[in-house]
Design a protein around this motif. Structure first.
Motif, PDB file in Angstrom:
ATOM      1  N   ARG A  41     -48.392  12.888 -19.857  1.00 42.45           N
ATOM      2  CA  ARG A  41     -49.066  11.524 -19.999  1.00 42.45           C
ATOM      3  C   ARG A  41     -48.565  10.862 -18.606  1.00 42.45           C
ATOM      4  O   ARG A  41     -47.217  10.927 -18.091  1.00 42.45           O
ATOM      5  CB  ARG A  41     -48.883  10.960 -21.090  1.00 42.45           C
ATOM      6  CG  ARG A  41     -49.740  11.417 -22.144  1.00 42.45           C
ATOM      7  CD  ARG A  41     -49.396  10.531 -23.353  1.00 42.45           C
ATOM      8  NE  ARG A  41     -50.107   9.134 -23.186  1.00 42.45           N
ATOM      9  CZ  ARG A  41     -50.274   8.340 -24.124  1.00 42.45           C
ATOM     10  NH1 ARG A  41     -49.705   8.422 -25.237  1.00 42.45           N
ATOM     11  NH2 ARG A  41     -50.952   7.328 -23.717  1.00 42.45           N
ATOM     12  N   ASN A  43     -49.878   7.537 -15.388  1.00 46.76           N
ATOM     13  CA  ASN A  43     -50.988   6.766 -14.829  1.00 46.76           C
ATOM     14  C   ASN A  43     -51.145   7.344 -13.347  1.00 46.76           C
ATOM     15  O   ASN A  43     -50.517   7.723 -12.569  1.00 46.76           O
ATOM     16  CB  ASN A  43     -50.329   5.280 -14.648  1.00 46.76           C
ATOM     17  CG  ASN A  43     -49.939   4.663 -15.991  1.00 46.76           C
ATOM     18  OD1 ASN A  43     -48.711   4.201 -16.422  1.00 46.76           O
ATOM     19  ND2 ASN A  43     -50.653   5.129 -17.194  1.00 46.76           N
ATOM     20  N   LEU A  45     -52.879   5.490  -9.789  1.00 46.18           N
ATOM     21  CA  LEU A  45     -53.317   4.186  -9.064  1.00 46.18           C
ATOM     22  C   LEU A  45     -53.817   4.439  -7.552  1.00 46.18           C
ATOM     23  O   LEU A  45     -53.106   5.387  -6.818  1.00 46.18           O
ATOM     24  CB  LEU A  45     -52.055   3.302  -9.088  1.00 46.18           C
ATOM     25  CG  LEU A  45     -52.181   1.869  -8.241  1.00 46.18           C
ATOM     26  CD1 LEU A  45     -53.233   0.952  -8.926  1.00 46.18           C
ATOM     27  CD2 LEU A  45     -50.915   1.249  -7.967  1.00 46.18           C
ATOM     28  N   PHE A  81     -45.871  -1.040  -9.387  1.00 52.36           N
ATOM     29  CA  PHE A  81     -45.931   0.298  -9.986  1.00 52.36           C
ATOM     30  C   PHE A  81     -44.713   0.960  -9.953  1.00 52.36           C
ATOM     31  O   PHE A  81     -44.347   1.656 -10.896  1.00 52.36           O
ATOM     32  CB  PHE A  81     -47.258   1.015  -9.355  1.00 52.36           C
ATOM     33  CG  PHE A  81     -47.630   2.190  -9.858  1.00 52.36           C
ATOM     34  CD1 PHE A  81     -48.565   2.471 -10.981  1.00 52.36           C
ATOM     35  CD2 PHE A  81     -47.019   3.477  -9.432  1.00 52.36           C
ATOM     36  CE1 PHE A  81     -48.948   3.746 -11.465  1.00 52.36           C
ATOM     37  CE2 PHE A  81     -47.269   4.729 -10.080  1.00 52.36           C
ATOM     38  CZ  PHE A  81     -48.412   4.822 -11.165  1.00 52.36           C
ATOM     39  N   SER A  89     -42.260   8.154 -10.380  1.00 56.35           N
ATOM     40  CA  SER A  89     -43.369   8.067  -9.752  1.00 56.35           C
ATOM     41  C   SER A  89     -43.342   8.380  -8.250  1.00 56.35           C
ATOM     42  O   SER A  89     -42.397   8.529  -7.573  1.00 56.35           O
ATOM     43  CB  SER A  89     -43.897   6.337  -9.804  1.00 56.35           C
ATOM     44  OG  SER A  89     -42.712   5.769  -9.205  1.00 56.35           O
ATOM     45  N   SER A 102     -49.024   7.871  -8.227  1.00 53.13           N
ATOM     46  CA  SER A 102     -48.793   8.635  -9.705  1.00 53.13           C
ATOM     47  C   SER A 102     -47.685   8.601 -10.384  1.00 53.13           C
ATOM     48  O   SER A 102     -46.697   8.542  -9.574  1.00 53.13           O
ATOM     49  CB  SER A 102     -49.500  10.213  -9.704  1.00 53.13           C
ATOM     50  OG  SER A 102     -49.916  10.500 -10.930  1.00 53.13           O
ATOM     51  N   ARG A 115     -53.594  16.438 -15.386  1.00 50.46           N
ATOM     52  CA  ARG A 115     -53.426  15.664 -14.470  1.00 50.46           C
ATOM     53  C   ARG A 115     -53.049  16.210 -13.079  1.00 50.46           C
ATOM     54  O   ARG A 115     -52.026  17.098 -13.093  1.00 50.46           O
ATOM     55  CB  ARG A 115     -52.227  14.618 -15.046  1.00 50.46           C
ATOM     56  CG  ARG A 115     -52.047  13.424 -14.142  1.00 50.46           C
ATOM     57  CD  ARG A 115     -51.009  12.501 -14.526  1.00 50.46           C
ATOM     58  NE  ARG A 115     -51.601  11.784 -15.943  1.00 50.46           N
ATOM     59  CZ  ARG A 115     -52.610  10.962 -15.966  1.00 50.46           C
ATOM     60  NH1 ARG A 115     -52.715  10.053 -14.570  1.00 50.46           N
ATOM     61  NH2 ARG A 115     -53.099  10.235 -16.879  1.00 50.46           N
ATOM     62  N   SER A 216     -57.656   2.493 -11.354  1.00 51.25           N
ATOM     63  CA  SER A 216     -56.693   3.152 -12.223  1.00 51.25           C
ATOM     64  C   SER A 216     -57.101   3.586 -13.596  1.00 51.25           C
ATOM     65  O   SER A 216     -58.168   2.986 -13.994  1.00 51.25           O
ATOM     66  CB  SER A 216     -55.156   1.999 -12.582  1.00 51.25           C
ATOM     67  OG  SER A 216     -54.430   2.566 -13.302  1.00 51.25           O
ATOM     68  N   ASP A 217     -56.176   4.209 -14.246  1.00 49.17           N
ATOM     69  CA  ASP A 217     -56.763   4.839 -15.808  1.00 49.17           C
ATOM     70  C   ASP A 217     -55.949   4.224 -16.514  1.00 49.17           C
ATOM     71  O   ASP A 217     -55.962   4.509 -17.857  1.00 49.17           O
ATOM     72  CB  ASP A 217     -56.359   6.392 -15.608  1.00 49.17           C
ATOM     73  CG  ASP A 217     -55.160   6.881 -15.447  1.00 49.17           C
ATOM     74  OD1 ASP A 217     -54.274   6.186 -14.993  1.00 49.17           O
ATOM     75  OD2 ASP A 217     -54.808   8.137 -16.000  1.00 49.17           O
ATOM     76  N   GLU A 218     -55.195   3.290 -16.232  1.00 53.09           N
ATOM     77  CA  GLU A 218     -54.286   2.437 -17.289  1.00 53.09           C
ATOM     78  C   GLU A 218     -54.830   0.937 -17.032  1.00 53.09           C
ATOM     79  O   GLU A 218     -54.640   0.295 -16.188  1.00 53.09           O
ATOM     80  CB  GLU A 218     -52.740   2.494 -16.862  1.00 53.09           C
ATOM     81  CG  GLU A 218     -51.913   1.719 -17.649  1.00 53.09           C
ATOM     82  CD  GLU A 218     -52.356   1.819 -19.281  1.00 53.09           C
ATOM     83  OE1 GLU A 218     -52.560   0.901 -20.025  1.00 53.09           O
ATOM     84  OE2 GLU A 218     -51.978   3.010 -19.597  1.00 53.09           O
ATOM     85  N   VAL A 221     -52.273  -1.640 -16.012  1.00 52.96           N
ATOM     86  CA  VAL A 221     -51.913  -1.661 -14.509  1.00 52.96           C
ATOM     87  C   VAL A 221     -52.977  -2.562 -13.695  1.00 52.96           C
ATOM     88  O   VAL A 221     -52.748  -3.078 -12.971  1.00 52.96           O
ATOM     89  CB  VAL A 221     -51.892  -0.127 -14.137  1.00 52.96           C
ATOM     90  CG1 VAL A 221     -51.890  -0.207 -12.389  1.00 52.96           C
ATOM     91  CG2 VAL A 221     -50.923   0.611 -14.577  1.00 52.96           C
TER      92      VAL A 221
END
Length: 300
Positions: A41, A43, A45, A81, A89, A102, A115, A216-218, A221
Protein backbone atom coordinates in the motif's frame (compact mmCIF):
# COMPACT_ATOMS: atom_id res chain seq x y z
CA UNK A 1 20.59 5.43 -10.78
CA UNK A 2 20.44 8.22 -13.37
CA UNK A 3 17.35 9.06 -15.42
CA UNK A 4 18.23 11.61 -18.04
CA UNK A 5 15.07 13.77 -18.39
CA UNK A 6 14.71 14.27 -14.64
CA UNK A 7 16.61 17.21 -13.22
CA UNK A 8 16.46 15.91 -9.65
CA UNK A 9 15.52 12.53 -8.26
CA UNK A 10 14.99 11.65 -4.60
CA UNK A 11 15.20 7.87 -4.08
CA UNK A 12 16.17 6.52 -0.63
CA UNK A 13 17.63 3.11 0.17
CA UNK A 14 14.22 1.59 0.82
CA UNK A 15 13.81 1.05 -2.92
CA UNK A 16 15.75 -2.20 -2.61
CA UNK A 17 12.63 -3.43 -0.79
CA UNK A 18 9.91 -1.23 -2.30
CA UNK A 19 10.91 -1.86 -5.89
CA UNK A 20 10.47 -5.57 -6.24
CA UNK A 21 11.86 -5.51 -9.77
CA UNK A 22 13.93 -3.03 -11.72
CA UNK A 23 14.57 -4.05 -15.28
CA UNK A 24 14.64 -3.02 -18.90
CA UNK A 25 11.80 -4.37 -20.99
CA UNK A 26 11.50 -4.21 -24.78
CA UNK A 27 8.32 -2.38 -25.74
CA UNK A 28 8.98 -2.38 -29.44
CA UNK A 29 12.06 -3.18 -31.47
CA UNK A 30 15.05 -1.11 -30.31
CA UNK A 31 13.03 0.66 -27.60
CA UNK A 32 13.23 0.13 -23.84
CA UNK A 33 11.68 1.34 -20.60
CA UNK A 34 12.26 1.07 -16.88
CA UNK A 35 9.60 -0.15 -14.47
CA UNK A 36 9.09 -0.02 -10.69
CA UNK A 37 6.65 -2.56 -9.20
CA UNK A 38 5.06 -2.82 -5.76
CA UNK A 39 2.13 -4.65 -4.20
CA UNK A 40 2.43 -2.71 -0.96
CA UNK A 41 0.00 0.00 0.00
CA UNK A 42 1.12 3.55 -0.47
CA UNK A 43 0.37 6.98 -1.85
CA UNK A 44 1.08 8.72 -5.10
CA UNK A 45 1.36 12.47 -5.53
CA UNK A 46 1.62 14.60 -8.66
CA UNK A 47 2.04 18.39 -8.85
CA UNK A 48 1.85 20.36 -12.11
CA UNK A 49 2.30 24.10 -12.52
CA UNK A 50 -0.69 26.15 -13.59
CA UNK A 51 1.03 27.52 -16.70
CA UNK A 52 0.84 24.24 -18.60
CA UNK A 53 -1.64 22.20 -16.53
CA UNK A 54 -4.56 24.56 -17.26
CA UNK A 55 -6.54 23.56 -14.13
CA UNK A 56 -10.28 23.87 -13.74
CA UNK A 57 -10.99 26.98 -11.68
CA UNK A 58 -14.13 25.33 -10.28
CA UNK A 59 -11.79 23.35 -8.02
CA UNK A 60 -10.97 26.53 -6.10
CA UNK A 61 -12.98 27.04 -2.92
CA UNK A 62 -14.71 30.45 -2.78
CA UNK A 63 -14.67 30.32 1.02
CA UNK A 64 -11.86 32.04 2.91
CA UNK A 65 -10.22 29.76 5.50
CA UNK A 66 -7.71 30.37 8.26
CA UNK A 67 -4.02 30.14 7.43
CA UNK A 68 -3.60 26.70 9.01
CA UNK A 69 -6.02 25.20 6.47
CA UNK A 70 -5.07 27.32 3.46
CA UNK A 71 -3.57 25.68 0.34
CA UNK A 72 0.21 25.22 0.40
CA UNK A 73 2.84 25.99 -2.19
CA UNK A 74 4.17 23.09 -4.32
CA UNK A 75 7.55 22.98 -2.56
CA UNK A 76 5.81 22.83 0.82
CA UNK A 77 3.55 20.02 -0.40
CA UNK A 78 6.46 17.91 -1.62
CA UNK A 79 8.47 18.58 1.53
CA UNK A 80 5.49 17.59 3.66
CA UNK A 81 5.02 14.39 1.67
CA UNK A 82 8.61 13.31 2.32
CA UNK A 83 8.29 14.33 5.98
CA UNK A 84 5.31 11.99 6.35
CA UNK A 85 7.25 9.17 4.68
CA UNK A 86 10.95 9.87 5.39
CA UNK A 87 12.15 6.30 4.85
CA UNK A 88 9.91 4.97 2.11
CA UNK A 89 9.24 7.70 -0.46
CA UNK A 90 10.81 8.89 -3.68
CA UNK A 91 10.15 11.79 -6.01
CA UNK A 92 11.13 13.04 -9.45
CA UNK A 93 11.21 16.78 -10.20
CA UNK A 94 11.14 18.02 -13.78
CA UNK A 95 12.41 21.32 -15.11
CA UNK A 96 9.10 22.18 -16.75
CA UNK A 97 7.27 22.56 -13.45
CA UNK A 98 6.15 19.00 -12.77
CA UNK A 99 6.86 16.67 -9.85
CA UNK A 100 5.88 13.05 -9.19
CA UNK A 101 6.22 11.26 -5.86
CA UNK A 102 5.28 7.90 -4.39
CA UNK A 103 5.73 5.89 -1.23
CA UNK A 104 4.87 2.52 0.25
CA UNK A 105 4.11 1.29 3.75
CA UNK A 106 4.30 -2.01 5.55
CA UNK A 107 0.57 -2.71 5.46
CA UNK A 108 -0.43 -5.30 2.86
CA UNK A 109 -2.11 -3.98 -0.26
CA UNK A 110 -5.10 -5.47 -2.00
CA UNK A 111 -3.97 -8.52 -3.92
CA UNK A 112 -5.89 -7.29 -6.94
CA UNK A 113 -4.34 -3.82 -7.14
CA UNK A 114 -0.86 -3.14 -8.45
CA UNK A 115 1.07 0.04 -7.77
CA UNK A 116 3.41 0.88 -10.65
CA UNK A 117 5.75 3.66 -11.71
CA UNK A 118 7.01 3.38 -15.28
CA UNK A 119 8.75 5.49 -17.88
CA UNK A 120 9.31 5.21 -21.60
CA UNK A 121 10.47 7.81 -24.11
CA UNK A 122 10.23 10.58 -21.45
CA UNK A 123 6.64 9.62 -20.63
CA UNK A 124 6.15 8.90 -16.91
CA UNK A 125 3.16 7.03 -15.50
CA UNK A 126 2.03 6.39 -11.92
CA UNK A 127 -0.62 3.69 -11.84
CA UNK A 128 -2.81 1.91 -9.27
CA UNK A 129 -5.24 -0.89 -10.09
CA UNK A 130 -5.53 -3.88 -12.39
CA UNK A 131 -6.58 -4.30 -16.02
CA UNK A 132 -8.84 -7.31 -16.55
CA UNK A 133 -8.14 -7.41 -20.28
CA UNK A 134 -4.39 -6.81 -20.13
CA UNK A 135 -3.52 -9.93 -22.12
CA UNK A 136 -5.83 -9.07 -25.01
CA UNK A 137 -4.64 -5.44 -25.08
CA UNK A 138 -1.02 -6.62 -25.18
CA UNK A 139 -1.89 -8.61 -28.32
CA UNK A 140 -3.80 -5.68 -29.84
CA UNK A 141 -0.87 -3.30 -29.34
CA UNK A 142 1.73 -5.87 -30.37
CA UNK A 143 3.66 -5.66 -27.08
CA UNK A 144 5.75 -8.28 -25.30
CA UNK A 145 3.99 -10.67 -22.91
CA UNK A 146 5.75 -9.23 -19.84
CA UNK A 147 4.20 -5.77 -20.39
CA UNK A 148 2.46 -4.54 -17.24
CA UNK A 149 -0.57 -2.29 -16.78
CA UNK A 150 1.31 1.01 -16.61
CA UNK A 151 3.42 0.19 -19.65
CA UNK A 152 0.20 -0.56 -21.54
CA UNK A 153 -1.23 2.82 -20.47
CA UNK A 154 1.87 4.57 -21.81
CA UNK A 155 1.50 2.80 -25.15
CA UNK A 156 -2.23 3.64 -25.28
CA UNK A 157 -1.39 7.30 -24.67
CA UNK A 158 1.23 7.25 -27.42
CA UNK A 159 -1.37 5.78 -29.77
CA UNK A 160 -3.77 8.71 -29.61
CA UNK A 161 -1.02 11.29 -29.09
CA UNK A 162 0.53 10.27 -32.39
CA UNK A 163 -2.83 10.33 -34.20
CA UNK A 164 -3.77 6.70 -33.94
CA UNK A 165 -6.97 5.36 -35.51
CA UNK A 166 -9.06 5.87 -32.37
CA UNK A 167 -9.98 8.97 -30.33
CA UNK A 168 -8.71 9.35 -26.78
CA UNK A 169 -12.01 8.40 -25.16
CA UNK A 170 -12.13 5.10 -27.07
CA UNK A 171 -8.52 4.29 -26.16
CA UNK A 172 -9.27 4.75 -22.44
CA UNK A 173 -12.65 3.01 -22.67
CA UNK A 174 -10.86 -0.06 -24.01
CA UNK A 175 -9.13 -0.38 -20.61
CA UNK A 176 -11.37 -2.82 -18.71
CA UNK A 177 -10.86 -3.05 -14.97
CA UNK A 178 -10.28 -0.91 -11.90
CA UNK A 179 -7.58 1.71 -12.29
CA UNK A 180 -6.35 5.23 -11.70
CA UNK A 181 -3.32 6.73 -13.38
CA UNK A 182 -1.47 10.01 -13.76
CA UNK A 183 0.78 10.35 -16.80
CA UNK A 184 3.25 13.12 -17.61
CA UNK A 185 4.75 13.58 -21.07
CA UNK A 186 8.00 15.44 -20.46
CA UNK A 187 8.67 16.07 -24.15
CA UNK A 188 5.25 17.57 -24.88
CA UNK A 189 4.77 19.09 -21.42
CA UNK A 190 1.30 17.57 -21.12
CA UNK A 191 -0.66 15.74 -18.42
CA UNK A 192 -3.07 12.86 -18.87
CA UNK A 193 -5.02 11.31 -15.99
CA UNK A 194 -8.01 8.98 -15.79
CA UNK A 195 -10.13 7.04 -13.31
CA UNK A 196 -12.06 3.87 -14.13
CA UNK A 197 -15.84 4.01 -14.27
CA UNK A 198 -16.31 1.93 -11.12
CA UNK A 199 -14.30 4.38 -9.01
CA UNK A 200 -12.71 1.38 -7.31
CA UNK A 201 -9.45 3.27 -6.77
CA UNK A 202 -9.71 6.58 -4.87
CA UNK A 203 -8.36 9.60 -6.72
CA UNK A 204 -8.53 13.27 -5.71
CA UNK A 205 -7.37 16.53 -7.21
CA UNK A 206 -7.12 20.12 -6.10
CA UNK A 207 -5.28 23.42 -6.36
CA UNK A 208 -2.14 24.52 -4.53
CA UNK A 209 -1.61 28.08 -3.30
CA UNK A 210 -0.11 29.16 -6.63
CA UNK A 211 -2.82 27.45 -8.70
CA UNK A 212 -0.81 24.32 -9.48
CA UNK A 213 -2.78 21.10 -9.95
CA UNK A 214 -2.29 18.51 -7.20
CA UNK A 215 -3.41 14.89 -7.76
CA UNK A 216 -3.23 12.06 -5.23
CA UNK A 217 -4.93 8.80 -4.31
CA UNK A 218 -4.88 9.76 -0.61
CA UNK A 219 -7.52 12.23 0.58
CA UNK A 220 -5.47 13.31 3.62
CA UNK A 221 -2.60 14.32 1.35
CA UNK A 222 -4.97 16.40 -0.77
CA UNK A 223 -6.65 18.01 2.24
CA UNK A 224 -3.32 18.93 3.77
CA UNK A 225 -2.05 20.31 0.47
CA UNK A 226 -5.07 22.11 -0.99
CA UNK A 227 -7.17 23.06 2.03
CA UNK A 228 -10.77 23.29 0.83
CA UNK A 229 -9.84 23.64 -2.85
CA UNK A 230 -10.13 19.98 -3.81
CA UNK A 231 -12.64 17.38 -4.99
CA UNK A 232 -12.85 13.69 -5.86
CA UNK A 233 -11.73 12.96 -9.41
CA UNK A 234 -14.90 11.94 -11.32
CA UNK A 235 -15.12 8.22 -12.22
CA UNK A 236 -15.30 7.40 -15.90
CA UNK A 237 -13.47 10.61 -16.79
CA UNK A 238 -10.10 11.64 -18.18
CA UNK A 239 -8.20 14.91 -17.90
CA UNK A 240 -5.75 16.26 -20.45
CA UNK A 241 -3.92 19.53 -19.86
CA UNK A 242 -4.72 20.74 -23.38
CA UNK A 243 -8.30 19.52 -23.59
CA UNK A 244 -9.59 19.64 -20.04
CA UNK A 245 -11.94 17.17 -18.39
CA UNK A 246 -13.95 14.72 -20.50
CA UNK A 247 -16.03 11.61 -19.91
CA UNK A 248 -14.71 8.59 -21.78
CA UNK A 249 -17.93 6.73 -20.93
CA UNK A 250 -20.13 9.46 -22.45
CA UNK A 251 -17.82 11.39 -24.81
CA UNK A 252 -20.71 13.16 -26.55
CA UNK A 253 -21.92 14.79 -23.33
CA UNK A 254 -20.48 17.84 -21.62
CA UNK A 255 -19.09 17.83 -18.08
CA UNK A 256 -20.92 19.91 -15.50
CA UNK A 257 -19.44 21.39 -12.31
CA UNK A 258 -21.67 21.20 -9.23
CA UNK A 259 -20.98 23.10 -5.96
CA UNK A 260 -19.73 20.87 -3.15
CA UNK A 261 -20.24 21.51 0.56
CA UNK A 262 -18.24 19.52 3.12
CA UNK A 263 -19.34 18.17 6.51
CA UNK A 264 -18.51 21.54 8.11
CA UNK A 265 -20.88 23.35 5.77
CA UNK A 266 -18.00 25.05 3.94
CA UNK A 267 -18.11 25.48 0.17
CA UNK A 268 -15.30 23.43 -1.39
CA UNK A 269 -14.11 22.68 -4.88
CA UNK A 270 -16.87 21.48 -7.18
CA UNK A 271 -17.87 17.93 -7.97
CA UNK A 272 -17.88 17.12 -11.67
CA UNK A 273 -20.34 14.91 -13.49
CA UNK A 274 -21.75 14.16 -16.93
CA UNK A 275 -24.50 16.51 -18.06
CA UNK A 276 -26.95 14.10 -19.69
CA UNK A 277 -28.97 16.94 -21.21
CA UNK A 278 -26.14 18.85 -22.93
CA UNK A 279 -24.28 17.31 -25.81
CA UNK A 280 -21.17 18.29 -27.72
CA UNK A 281 -22.06 19.64 -31.16
CA UNK A 282 -19.76 17.37 -33.12
CA UNK A 283 -16.71 15.13 -32.95
CA UNK A 284 -14.26 14.28 -35.75
CA UNK A 285 -14.68 10.98 -37.54
CA UNK A 286 -12.73 7.97 -36.33
CA UNK A 287 -9.72 7.59 -38.56
CA UNK A 288 -9.60 11.25 -39.58
CA UNK A 289 -6.43 13.32 -39.41
CA UNK A 290 -7.66 15.26 -36.39
CA UNK A 291 -5.17 15.65 -33.54
CA UNK A 292 -6.98 13.97 -30.66
CA UNK A 293 -4.68 15.43 -28.04
CA UNK A 294 -6.40 18.79 -28.46
CA UNK A 295 -10.03 18.35 -27.50
CA UNK A 296 -12.73 20.92 -28.10
CA UNK A 297 -12.58 23.30 -25.15
CA UNK A 298 -16.18 24.29 -25.80
CA UNK A 299 -17.26 21.00 -24.25
CA UNK A 300 -16.30 22.14 -20.74
Amino acid sequence: MFIHPILSLHIPLFLSIYIQTYHLLPLRKQTFLFSFHSRERGNMLAIFQKAFAHPLEELRSPTAVDESRAPKRPEEIMKGFHSLHPDNSFSANFGGGAALASCSDARPASFHHRRLFCSFDEIYCMYVGVLDNLSSLIRDYGLCKSTNDAQLVIEAYRTFRDRGPYPADQVVKDLAGTFAFVLYDNKAGTIFAALSSDGGVPLFWGLAADGSVVISDEVLVIKGSCGKSYAPFPPGCMFHSEGGLRSFEHPMNKIKAMPRVDSEGIMCGANFGVDKYTRINSMPRVGSSTDWTVWDESCL
